[in-house]
Design a protein around this motif. Structure first.
Motif, PDB file in Angstrom:
ATOM      1  N   PRO A  52       0.833  -1.215   0.000  1.00 42.12           N
ATOM      2  CA  PRO A  52       0.000   0.000   0.000  1.00 42.12           C
ATOM      3  C   PRO A  52       0.869   1.267   0.000  1.00 42.12           C
ATOM      4  O   PRO A  52       2.030   1.242   0.419  1.00 42.12           O
ATOM      5  N   GLY A  53       0.278   2.352  -0.457  1.00 44.55           N
ATOM      6  CA  GLY A  53       0.986   3.627  -0.461  1.00 44.55           C
ATOM      7  C   GLY A  53       2.079   3.719  -1.510  1.00 44.55           C
ATOM      8  O   GLY A  53       3.032   4.481  -1.339  1.00 44.55           O
ATOM      9  N   ARG A  54       1.961   2.926  -2.571  1.00 47.07           N
ATOM     10  CA  ARG A  54       2.929   2.923  -3.672  1.00 47.07           C
ATOM     11  C   ARG A  54       4.344   2.551  -3.219  1.00 47.07           C
ATOM     12  O   ARG A  54       5.331   2.985  -3.790  1.00 47.07           O
ATOM     13  N   ARG A  55       4.419   1.720  -2.189  1.00 46.47           N
ATOM     14  CA  ARG A  55       5.711   1.217  -1.732  1.00 46.47           C
ATOM     15  C   ARG A  55       5.956  -0.150  -2.367  1.00 46.47           C
ATOM     16  O   ARG A  55       5.022  -0.887  -2.669  1.00 46.47           O
ATOM     17  N   VAL A  56       7.240  -0.486  -2.546  1.00 46.06           N
ATOM     18  CA  VAL A  56       7.620  -1.754  -3.166  1.00 46.06           C
ATOM     19  C   VAL A  56       8.845  -2.343  -2.478  1.00 46.06           C
ATOM     20  O   VAL A  56       9.580  -1.643  -1.782  1.00 46.06           O
ATOM     21  N   ILE A  57       9.040  -3.637  -2.691  1.00 44.87           N
ATOM     22  CA  ILE A  57      10.273  -4.319  -2.308  1.00 44.87           C
ATOM     23  C   ILE A  57      10.712  -5.114  -3.526  1.00 44.87           C
ATOM     24  O   ILE A  57       9.943  -5.914  -4.068  1.00 44.87           O
ATOM     25  N   TRP A  58      11.944  -4.901  -3.988  1.00 47.44           N
ATOM     26  CA  TRP A  58      12.486  -5.547  -5.188  1.00 47.44           C
ATOM     27  C   TRP A  58      13.651  -6.459  -4.817  1.00 47.44           C
ATOM     28  O   TRP A  58      14.441  -6.141  -3.923  1.00 47.44           O
ATOM     29  N   SER A  59      13.779  -7.569  -5.550  1.00 48.24           N
ATOM     30  CA  SER A  59      14.937  -8.449  -5.422  1.00 48.24           C
ATOM     31  C   SER A  59      15.261  -9.045  -6.785  1.00 48.24           C
ATOM     32  O   SER A  59      14.370  -9.381  -7.561  1.00 48.24           O
ATOM     33  N   PHE A  60      16.577  -9.188  -7.038  1.00 49.23           N
ATOM     34  CA  PHE A  60      17.030  -9.878  -8.251  1.00 49.23           C
ATOM     35  C   PHE A  60      17.085 -11.385  -8.015  1.00 49.23           C
ATOM     36  O   PHE A  60      17.843 -12.086  -8.671  1.00 49.23           O
ATOM     37  N   LEU A  61      16.290 -11.879  -7.074  1.00 51.42           N
ATOM     38  CA  LEU A  61      16.192 -13.300  -6.725  1.00 51.42           C
ATOM     39  C   LEU A  61      17.456 -13.816  -6.048  1.00 51.42           C
ATOM     40  O   LEU A  61      17.751 -15.006  -6.090  1.00 51.42           O
ATOM     41  N   ASP A  62      18.210 -12.892  -5.443  1.00 48.27           N
ATOM     42  CA  ASP A  62      19.439 -13.267  -4.747  1.00 48.27           C
ATOM     43  C   ASP A  62      19.303 -13.160  -3.230  1.00 48.27           C
ATOM     44  O   ASP A  62      20.278 -13.296  -2.503  1.00 48.27           O
ATOM     45  N   GLY A  63      18.081 -12.896  -2.743  1.00 50.15           N
ATOM     46  CA  GLY A  63      17.849 -12.754  -1.317  1.00 50.15           C
ATOM     47  C   GLY A  63      18.131 -11.359  -0.783  1.00 50.15           C
ATOM     48  O   GLY A  63      17.849 -11.066   0.368  1.00 50.15           O
ATOM     49  N   LYS A  64      18.707 -10.495  -1.625  1.00 52.33           N
ATOM     50  CA  LYS A  64      18.958  -9.108  -1.229  1.00 52.33           C
ATOM     51  C   LYS A  64      17.778  -8.274  -1.713  1.00 52.33           C
ATOM     52  O   LYS A  64      17.521  -8.202  -2.907  1.00 52.33           O
ATOM     53  N   CYS A  65      17.071  -7.661  -0.781  1.00 51.05           N
ATOM     54  CA  CYS A  65      15.871  -6.913  -1.118  1.00 51.05           C
ATOM     55  C   CYS A  65      16.086  -5.424  -0.898  1.00 51.05           C
ATOM     56  O   CYS A  65      16.780  -5.024   0.037  1.00 51.05           O
ATOM     57  N   GLN A  66      15.510  -4.639  -1.788  1.00 51.08           N
ATOM     58  CA  GLN A  66      15.597  -3.192  -1.702  1.00 51.08           C
ATOM     59  C   GLN A  66      14.198  -2.619  -1.568  1.00 51.08           C
ATOM     60  O   GLN A  66      13.330  -2.921  -2.381  1.00 51.08           O
ATOM     61  N   GLU A  67      14.007  -1.789  -0.558  1.00 48.75           N
ATOM     62  CA  GLU A  67      12.726  -1.122  -0.405  1.00 48.75           C
ATOM     63  C   GLU A  67      12.714   0.124  -1.269  1.00 48.75           C
ATOM     64  O   GLU A  67      13.754   0.737  -1.522  1.00 48.75           O
ATOM     65  N   GLY A  68      11.546   0.472  -1.736  1.00 41.59           N
ATOM     66  CA  GLY A  68      11.429   1.655  -2.573  1.00 41.59           C
ATOM     67  C   GLY A  68       9.997   2.115  -2.683  1.00 41.59           C
ATOM     68  O   GLY A  68       9.115   1.668  -1.937  1.00 41.59           O
ATOM     69  N   SER A  69       9.786   2.994  -3.638  1.00 45.49           N
ATOM     70  CA  SER A  69       8.449   3.494  -3.907  1.00 45.49           C
ATOM     71  C   SER A  69       8.355   3.807  -5.397  1.00 45.49           C
ATOM     72  O   SER A  69       9.369   3.851  -6.096  1.00 45.49           O
ATOM     73  N   TRP A  70       7.122   4.017  -5.853  1.00 42.95           N
ATOM     74  CA  TRP A  70       6.933   4.357  -7.258  1.00 42.95           C
ATOM     75  C   TRP A  70       6.018   5.564  -7.374  1.00 42.95           C
ATOM     76  O   TRP A  70       5.270   5.892  -6.467  1.00 42.95           O
ATOM     77  N   TYR A  71       6.135   6.237  -8.519  1.00 43.48           N
ATOM     78  CA  TYR A  71       5.300   7.404  -8.803  1.00 43.48           C
ATOM     79  C   TYR A  71       5.096   7.497 -10.312  1.00 43.48           C
ATOM     80  O   TYR A  71       5.814   6.871 -11.093  1.00 43.48           O
ATOM     81  N   ASP A  72       4.103   8.279 -10.690  1.00 40.36           N
ATOM     82  CA  ASP A  72       3.776   8.490 -12.097  1.00 40.36           C
ATOM     83  C   ASP A  72       4.523   9.724 -12.597  1.00 40.36           C
ATOM     84  O   ASP A  72       4.538  10.758 -11.933  1.00 40.36           O
ATOM     85  N   LYS A  73       5.157   9.593 -13.759  1.00 33.64           N
ATOM     86  CA  LYS A  73       5.834  10.729 -14.374  1.00 33.64           C
ATOM     87  C   LYS A  73       5.599  10.660 -15.881  1.00 33.64           C
ATOM     88  O   LYS A  73       6.144   9.793 -16.559  1.00 33.64           O
ATOM     89  N   ALA A  74       4.767  11.558 -16.364  1.00 39.86           N
ATOM     90  CA  ALA A  74       4.484  11.654 -17.800  1.00 39.86           C
ATOM     91  C   ALA A  74       4.040  10.314 -18.389  1.00 39.86           C
ATOM     92  O   ALA A  74       4.485   9.932 -19.472  1.00 39.86           O
ATOM     93  N   GLY A  75       3.190   9.586 -17.670  1.00 42.33           N
ATOM     94  CA  GLY A  75       2.659   8.332 -18.180  1.00 42.33           C
ATOM     95  C   GLY A  75       3.529   7.120 -17.946  1.00 42.33           C
ATOM     96  O   GLY A  75       3.172   6.015 -18.348  1.00 42.33           O
ATOM     97  N   GLN A  76       4.677   7.298 -17.307  1.00 45.89           N
ATOM     98  CA  GLN A  76       5.533   6.174 -16.969  1.00 45.89           C
ATOM     99  C   GLN A  76       5.462   5.936 -15.468  1.00 45.89           C
ATOM    100  O   GLN A  76       5.150   6.837 -14.695  1.00 45.89           O
ATOM    101  N   ILE A  77       5.770   4.711 -15.060  1.00 49.70           N
ATOM    102  CA  ILE A  77       5.832   4.361 -13.649  1.00 49.70           C
ATOM    103  C   ILE A  77       7.314   4.360 -13.285  1.00 49.70           C
ATOM    104  O   ILE A  77       8.092   3.583 -13.837  1.00 49.70           O
ATOM    105  N   CYS A  78       7.692   5.253 -12.380  1.00 47.20           N
ATOM    106  CA  CYS A  78       9.093   5.415 -11.997  1.00 47.20           C
ATOM    107  C   CYS A  78       9.316   4.883 -10.584  1.00 47.20           C
ATOM    108  O   CYS A  78       8.542   5.185  -9.677  1.00 47.20           O
ATOM    109  N   PHE A  79      10.382   4.110 -10.414  1.00 46.31           N
ATOM    110  CA  PHE A  79      10.722   3.498  -9.137  1.00 46.31           C
ATOM    111  C   PHE A  79      11.999   4.135  -8.597  1.00 46.31           C
ATOM    112  O   PHE A  79      12.949   4.365  -9.344  1.00 46.31           O
ATOM    113  N   VAL A  80      12.013   4.385  -7.292  1.00 47.42           N
ATOM    114  CA  VAL A  80      13.197   4.861  -6.590  1.00 47.42           C
ATOM    115  C   VAL A  80      13.415   3.904  -5.427  1.00 47.42           C
ATOM    116  O   VAL A  80      12.481   3.618  -4.672  1.00 47.42           O
TER     117      VAL A  80
END
Length: 131
Positions: A52-80
């Protein structure tokens, strides 16, 4: 009876057409609360949990996870992400087999696709612990 069916179908949200980029609200509606695995070139690429709240957790399937968020910019979904300040912007489309993500809305750029359920959970190891 046929008239009632037409009215019921008309009351449902319009289906998303493949080939049309998702808006931020459509992307949020599709992803929120889900964990999606992504493939690239026939191999598993990564996994992302959408919170919820446009938050995300990403992993390259290596067990290392990065927390982040996403937002809309000119029709694209941008992740930080927490360890990366430069936004990673993607255009998402929804088709019969799930999401397709194109980096930077460039037809020649990296294209990820939602992989079928592989029967695995997202794995995040804790921080490195030393003595």
């Amino acid at each position: 009876m046929r008239f009632v069916m037409i009215l019921l179908l008309a009351a449902l949200p319009a289906p998303l057409l493949a080939g049309e980029p998702l808006s931020a609200s459509e992307f949020d509606r599709y992803t929120q609360g889900r964990t999606l695995f992504y493939g690239f070139g026939g191999a598993m690429y990564g996994v992302e949990r959408y919170l919820p709240g446009r938050r995300v957790i990403w992993s390259f399937l290596d067990g290392k996870c990065q927390e982040g968020s996403w937002y809309d910019k000119a029709g694209q979904i941008c992740f930080v992400y927490e360890n990366r300040n430069d936004p990673q912007c993607w255009t998402f489309e929804l088709g019969a087999r799930g999401l397709t993500a194109r980096f930077g809305d460039d037809p020649t750029a990296t294209e990820l696709y939602e992989a079928e359920d592989i029967g695995e959970d997202m794995l995040c190891h804790g921080p490195d612990v030393g003595v």
